[in-house]
Write a protein that holds these residues in place. Structure first.
Motif, PDB file in Angstrom:
ATOM      1  N   LYS A  46       0.615  -0.923   0.230  1.00 52.13           N
ATOM      2  CA  LYS A  46       0.241   0.373  -0.344  1.00 52.13           C
ATOM      3  C   LYS A  46       0.659   1.588   0.113  1.00 52.13           C
ATOM      4  N   ILE A  47       2.183   0.749   0.558  1.00 53.82           N
ATOM      5  CA  ILE A  47       3.598   1.405   0.863  1.00 53.82           C
ATOM      6  C   ILE A  47       4.312   1.585   0.364  1.00 53.82           C
ATOM      7  N   LEU A  48       5.214   2.945  -0.797  1.00 54.58           N
ATOM      8  CA  LEU A  48       5.899   2.576  -1.221  1.00 54.58           C
ATOM      9  C   LEU A  48       7.552   4.032  -0.301  1.00 54.58           C
ATOM     10  N   LEU A  49       8.684   3.119  -0.405  1.00 56.51           N
ATOM     11  CA  LEU A  49       9.749   4.155   0.225  1.00 56.51           C
ATOM     12  C   LEU A  49      10.501   3.936  -0.350  1.00 56.51           C
ATOM     13  N   LEU A  50      11.108   5.094  -0.906  1.00 54.28           N
ATOM     14  CA  LEU A  50      12.170   5.257  -1.696  1.00 54.28           C
ATOM     15  C   LEU A  50      13.736   6.236  -1.166  1.00 54.28           C
ATOM     16  N   ASP A  51      13.842   6.236  -0.801  1.00 51.63           N
ATOM     17  CA  ASP A  51      16.070   6.409  -0.881  1.00 51.63           C
ATOM     18  C   ASP A  51      16.330   7.291  -1.375  1.00 51.63           C
ATOM     19  N   GLU A  52      16.167   8.340  -2.247  1.00 51.36           N
ATOM     20  CA  GLU A  52      16.934   8.398  -3.310  1.00 51.36           C
ATOM     21  C   GLU A  52      16.808   7.438  -4.665  1.00 51.36           C
ATOM     22  N   PRO A  53      15.795   8.268  -5.437  1.00 51.59           N
ATOM     23  CA  PRO A  53      15.712   6.595  -6.061  1.00 51.59           C
ATOM     24  C   PRO A  53      16.297   7.353  -7.258  1.00 51.59           C
ATOM     25  N   THR A  54      16.478   8.771  -7.130  1.00 52.04           N
ATOM     26  CA  THR A  54      17.075   8.790  -8.683  1.00 52.04           C
ATOM     27  C   THR A  54      18.916   9.654  -8.826  1.00 52.04           C
ATOM     28  N   ASN A  70      17.274  12.148 -17.897  1.00 51.53           N
ATOM     29  CA  ASN A  70      16.636  11.062 -18.498  1.00 51.53           C
ATOM     30  C   ASN A  70      15.673   9.792 -18.057  1.00 51.53           C
ATOM     31  N   TYR A  71      16.904   9.040 -16.929  1.00 51.18           N
ATOM     32  CA  TYR A  71      16.329   7.675 -16.460  1.00 51.18           C
ATOM     33  C   TYR A  71      16.091   8.526 -14.831  1.00 51.18           C
ATOM     34  N   GLN A  72      15.834   9.451 -14.582  1.00 54.56           N
ATOM     35  CA  GLN A  72      15.409  10.461 -13.679  1.00 54.56           C
ATOM     36  C   GLN A  72      13.832  10.445 -14.120  1.00 54.56           C
ATOM     37  N   LEU A  73      13.203  11.727 -15.149  1.00 57.38           N
ATOM     38  CA  LEU A  73      12.443  11.576 -15.637  1.00 57.38           C
ATOM     39  C   LEU A  73      11.282  10.424 -15.256  1.00 57.38           C
ATOM     40  N   GLN A  74      12.383   8.974 -16.283  1.00 53.84           N
ATOM     41  CA  GLN A  74      11.428   8.298 -16.667  1.00 53.84           C
ATOM     42  C   GLN A  74      10.720   7.529 -15.117  1.00 53.84           C
ATOM     43  N   LEU A  75      11.894   7.280 -14.607  1.00 52.45           N
ATOM     44  CA  LEU A  75      11.204   6.778 -13.365  1.00 52.45           C
ATOM     45  C   LEU A  75      10.432   7.403 -11.944  1.00 52.45           C
ATOM     46  N   LEU A  76      10.678   8.989 -12.244  1.00 56.16           N
ATOM     47  CA  LEU A  76       9.468   9.301 -11.429  1.00 56.16           C
ATOM     48  C   LEU A  76       7.896   9.818 -12.191  1.00 56.16           C
ATOM     49  N   GLU A  77       8.801   9.488 -13.506  1.00 52.99           N
ATOM     50  CA  GLU A  77       7.065   9.728 -14.406  1.00 52.99           C
ATOM     51  C   GLU A  77       5.961   8.087 -14.009  1.00 52.99           C
ATOM     52  N   LEU A  78       6.944   6.872 -13.772  1.00 49.11           N
ATOM     53  CA  LEU A  78       6.474   5.540 -13.608  1.00 49.11           C
ATOM     54  C   LEU A  78       5.567   6.127 -12.013  1.00 49.11           C
ATOM     55  N   LEU A  79       6.420   5.937 -11.418  1.00 49.72           N
ATOM     56  CA  LEU A  79       6.103   6.385 -10.173  1.00 49.72           C
ATOM     57  C   LEU A  79       5.038   7.472 -10.265  1.00 49.72           C
ATOM     58  N   LYS A  80       4.349   8.285 -10.754  1.00 50.74           N
ATOM     59  CA  LYS A  80       4.031   9.537 -10.429  1.00 50.74           C
ATOM     60  C   LYS A  80       2.218   8.507 -10.984  1.00 50.74           C
ATOM     61  N   GLU A  81       2.704   7.681 -12.345  1.00 46.05           N
ATOM     62  CA  GLU A  81       1.765   6.618 -12.416  1.00 46.05           C
ATOM     63  C   GLU A  81       0.494   6.041 -12.383  1.00 46.05           C
ATOM     64  N   LEU A  82       2.033   5.470 -10.884  1.00 42.62           N
ATOM     65  CA  LEU A  82       1.259   4.495 -10.229  1.00 42.62           C
ATOM     66  C   LEU A  82       0.334   4.774  -9.270  1.00 42.62           C
ATOM     67  N   ASN A  83       1.389   6.396  -8.812  1.00 40.13           N
ATOM     68  CA  ASN A  83       0.191   7.196  -8.144  1.00 40.13           C
ATOM     69  C   ASN A  83      -1.050   7.451  -7.995  1.00 40.13           C
ATOM     70  N   GLN A  84      -1.053   8.148  -9.252  1.00 36.08           N
ATOM     71  CA  GLN A  84      -2.959   8.938  -9.534  1.00 36.08           C
ATOM     72  C   GLN A  84      -3.186   7.606 -10.316  1.00 36.08           C
ATOM     73  N   GLN A  85      -2.731   6.235 -10.321  1.00 36.20           N
ATOM     74  CA  GLN A  85      -3.403   5.355 -11.692  1.00 36.20           C
ATOM     75  C   GLN A  85      -4.837   4.562 -10.101  1.00 36.20           C
ATOM     76  N   GLN A  86      -3.163   4.442  -9.297  1.00 33.89           N
ATOM     77  CA  GLN A  86      -3.326   2.675  -8.624  1.00 33.89           C
ATOM     78  C   GLN A  86      -3.235   3.357  -6.957  1.00 33.89           C
TER      79      GLN A  86
END
Length: 259
Positions: A159-167, A173-189
């Motif tokens: 239910k909760i995901l903790l991330l320690d400086e994931p970027t 490029n990879y920073q934005l890819q990862l954060l956009e993926l997290l944003k999608e999981l946060n907003q859609q799920q």
């Protein structure tokens, strides 16, 4: 509220690193912990993930103290993506992600069942790793490897995901890819997220709320617009700044160190 911190104090020795933290996390929100080096961000995350035990206070997960619950029970609701992962030698991406089902298995069950494997494949699909699923983890690039460990965490179905400086160590490029993926999981799920982020502008862009930490104390909590002010940034980071409004929201432009 899924997670609540009450007078939380803790560290690595008898001297506490974070002190008297009171904070609640709402379902489906994204909270980022930000502060200068040594402010206690990663220590606080370790207290939330049971890596460290509190010297004082309590962490409640769905109303129950996490440090008094069995690790596998907590791991069914809460997952951690640490800053530095130990890369397993000889494991494929699919094998790595399958480890995320361990908290859901009874102690006598050694093999995953069909339902577990379906969860593994779903996590691989969410992180867009299908074409890498049979590749060895040590052969992946930094961004691909980060996604593989994220898939491992998602396979826990937390239910909760903790991330320690994931970027950290990722290019932009990879920073934005990862954060956009997290944003999608946060907003859609509706996945609830807590991140430790070193980069203020990424925290401002993606977070629902930001918690400013200074010398182990919670300085202020609120939306990016509420807490990322020139005065707060000067107090917490020792930097003069101006706030700029951009197409992706509020962004901080550092001007100079406070003399």
């Amino acid at each position: 509220m899924p997670l609540e911190l009450q007078n939380l104090t803790g560290g690595y020795t008898l001297v506490p690193i974070v002190q008297n933290i009171n904070l609640t996390l709402q379902t489906g929100e994204w909270l980022s912990l930000v502060g200068a080096n040594g402010s206690g961000k990663s220590t606080l995350l370790k207290l939330l993930s049971r890596i460290l035990s509190p010297q004082q206070g309590i962490v409640l997960l769905d109303g129950k103290a996490i440090h008094s619950q069995p690790p596998n029970v907590v791991a069914q609701k809460l997952a951690l993506l640490p800053q530095q992962q130990t890369v397993p030698v000889g494991l494929t991406v699919r094998q790595l992600v399958s480890l995320g089902r361990t908290p859901h298995q009874p102690w006598w069950q050694w093999e995953l069942n069909a339902q577990d494997w379906a969860k593994v494949e779903a996590a691989i699909e969410k992180t867009q790793l299908e074409k890498f699923s049979d590749r060895l983890v040590e052969q992946l690039s930094g961004g691909e490897r980060q996604r593989a460990f994220l898939a491992l965490a998602l396979a826990q179905e937390p239910k909760i995901l903790l991330l320690d400086e994931p970027t950290t160590f990722l290019d932009i490029n990879y920073q934005l890819q990862l954060l956009e993926l997290l944003k999608e999981l946060n907003q859609q799920q509706g996945l609830t997220i807590i991140t430790v982020l070193h980069e203020l502008n990424l925290a401002a862009r993606y977070s629902s709320r930001i918690a400013l930490l200074k010398q182990g104390h919670l300085w202020e909590v609120g939306t990016p617009e509420q807490v990322l002010t020139p005065n707060a940034i000067a107090q917490v980071f020792g930097v003069e700044s101006v706030i700029i409004h951009t197409p992706v929201g509020l962004q901080v432009c550092a001007i100079s160190a406070v003399s």
